[in-house]
Motif scaffolding. Structure first.
Motif, short mmCIF file in Angstrom:
data_model
loop_
_atom_site.label_atom_id
_atom_site.label_comp_id
_atom_site.label_asym_id
_atom_site.label_seq_id
_atom_site.Cartn_x
_atom_site.Cartn_y
_atom_site.Cartn_z
N VAL A 210 0.82 -1.09 0.12
CA VAL A 210 -0.19 -0.20 -0.06
C VAL A 210 1.15 1.39 -0.02
O VAL A 210 1.72 1.22 0.96
CB VAL A 210 -0.80 0.06 1.06
N ASP A 211 0.77 2.10 -1.18
CA ASP A 211 1.65 3.44 -1.07
C ASP A 211 0.96 4.37 -0.56
O ASP A 211 -0.38 4.73 -0.57
CB ASP A 211 1.79 3.60 -2.53
N PRO A 212 1.61 5.38 0.34
CA PRO A 212 0.78 6.77 0.76
C PRO A 212 0.55 7.51 -0.61
O PRO A 212 1.49 7.52 -1.47
CB PRO A 212 2.14 6.99 1.66
N ALA A 213 -0.13 8.59 -0.51
CA ALA A 213 -0.18 9.68 -1.43
C ALA A 213 1.10 10.48 -1.35
O ALA A 213 1.52 10.61 -0.32
CB ALA A 213 -1.53 10.34 -1.40
N PRO A 214 1.34 11.08 -2.59
CA PRO A 214 2.49 12.02 -2.49
C PRO A 214 2.18 13.17 -1.57
O PRO A 214 0.88 13.54 -1.47
CB PRO A 214 2.73 12.52 -4.08
N GLY A 215 3.00 13.80 -0.62
CA GLY A 215 2.53 14.74 0.06
C GLY A 215 3.63 14.89 1.25
O GLY A 215 4.62 14.01 1.18
N SER A 216 3.40 15.73 2.15
CA SER A 216 4.30 15.82 3.27
C SER A 216 3.45 15.24 4.53
O SER A 216 2.47 15.47 5.09
CB SER A 216 4.62 17.38 3.49
N TYR A 217 4.46 14.41 5.35
CA TYR A 217 4.01 13.62 6.34
C TYR A 217 4.98 14.20 7.73
O TYR A 217 5.97 14.50 7.32
CB TYR A 217 3.87 12.24 6.22
N SER A 218 4.80 13.58 8.87
CA SER A 218 5.75 13.48 9.87
C SER A 218 5.87 12.16 10.47
O SER A 218 5.02 11.25 10.41
CB SER A 218 5.32 14.59 11.03
N VAL A 219 7.12 11.67 11.17
CA VAL A 219 7.24 10.61 11.84
C VAL A 219 6.32 10.63 12.97
O VAL A 219 6.35 11.45 13.84
CB VAL A 219 8.58 10.29 12.21
N THR A 220 5.54 9.70 13.14
CA THR A 220 4.38 9.53 14.18
C THR A 220 4.82 8.63 15.29
O THR A 220 4.41 8.74 16.58
CB THR A 220 3.05 9.23 13.69
N SER A 221 5.44 7.61 15.01
CA SER A 221 5.78 6.65 15.96
C SER A 221 7.14 5.68 15.54
O SER A 221 7.30 5.76 14.29
CB SER A 221 4.74 5.77 16.34
N ARG A 222 7.64 5.20 16.23
CA ARG A 222 8.89 4.31 16.36
C ARG A 222 8.88 3.08 17.10
O ARG A 222 8.42 3.26 18.05
CB ARG A 222 10.04 5.10 16.24
N SER A 223 9.26 2.08 16.50
CA SER A 223 9.62 0.96 17.30
C SER A 223 10.79 0.43 16.89
O SER A 223 11.39 0.11 15.78
CB SER A 223 8.49 -0.15 17.14
N ASN A 224 11.62 0.00 18.10
CA ASN A 224 13.03 -0.70 17.98
C ASN A 224 12.72 -2.22 17.22
O ASN A 224 13.73 -2.31 16.45
CB ASN A 224 13.54 -0.85 19.43
#
Length: 186
Positions: free
Chosen positions: A101-115
């Motif tokens: 599944v591809d995200p639409a072109p645009g600007s996003y922000s990193v919302t979460s991370r998991s080691n």
């Protein structure tokens, strides 16, 4: 004496014009291809000249429409990522295996991370950096713990993991902290 001075002036003027004409001809002959009259719209190259070959686009060059400032840039068509510092210097670029599944072109922000977690495809992954959700599918970058890249996506399974190598995953993990901009381009 005035008649002879007029002749001298006329002779010097003619010699100057001839010299200027010769120098202009020499300059026109040494112009690089594409400059001069042939460069005007609708003009064709002169007979015997050829157009320069088209310049091939550098696939590792940062896309021009990718924003400004410190950011992660992800190219959907190129399956490539760039880590870009605040001074616009690319600190790293690498290929990735896209998600189903591809995200639409645009600007996003990193919302979460998991080691480390198990990916939506059942593969143990590390350094997961999430930045988008598309119809309930979470999209993010990750590296498989055993070092492989993503298997061919099952068209029946909607996964959002964009796979990178472990070394590239380490670089992404260090660079893409919470809030970091992620720009998706075609």
């Amino acid at each position: 004496m005035s008649a002879s001075s007029s002749g001298i002036v006329a002779g010097l003027t003619a010699a100057a014009l001839a010299t200027v004409g010769y120098l202009a001809h020499q300059a026109a002959e040494s112009l690089p291809a594409g400059l001069g009259r042939a460069a005007h719209a609708g003009a064709a190259p002169a007979a015997g000249t050829s157009k320069a070959p088209p310049v091939k686009k550098n696939p590792t060059a940062l896309p021009g429409d990718s924003g400004k400032g410190a950011r992660v840039v992800y190219s959907l068509r190129g399956d490539r990522v760039w880590l870009v510092a605040g001074d616009e210097a690319v600190s790293r670029t690498f290929r990735v295996d896209p998600s189903a599944v591809d995200p639409a072109p645009g600007s996003y922000s990193v919302t979460s991370r998991s080691n480390s977690v198990t990916g939506s495809d059942g593969v143990p992954v590390e350094h997961v950096v999430r930045f988008a959700t598309v119809d309930g599918v979470v999209i993010g970058f990750s590296a498989a713990v055993e070092g492989s890249t993503a298997p061919a996506p099952d068209p029946k399974v909607r996964t959002g993991g964009i796979r990178e190598s472990r070394a590239d995953g380490d670089a992404m993990w260090t660079f893409a902290t919470i809030g970091r901009t992620v720009v998706v381009v075609h």
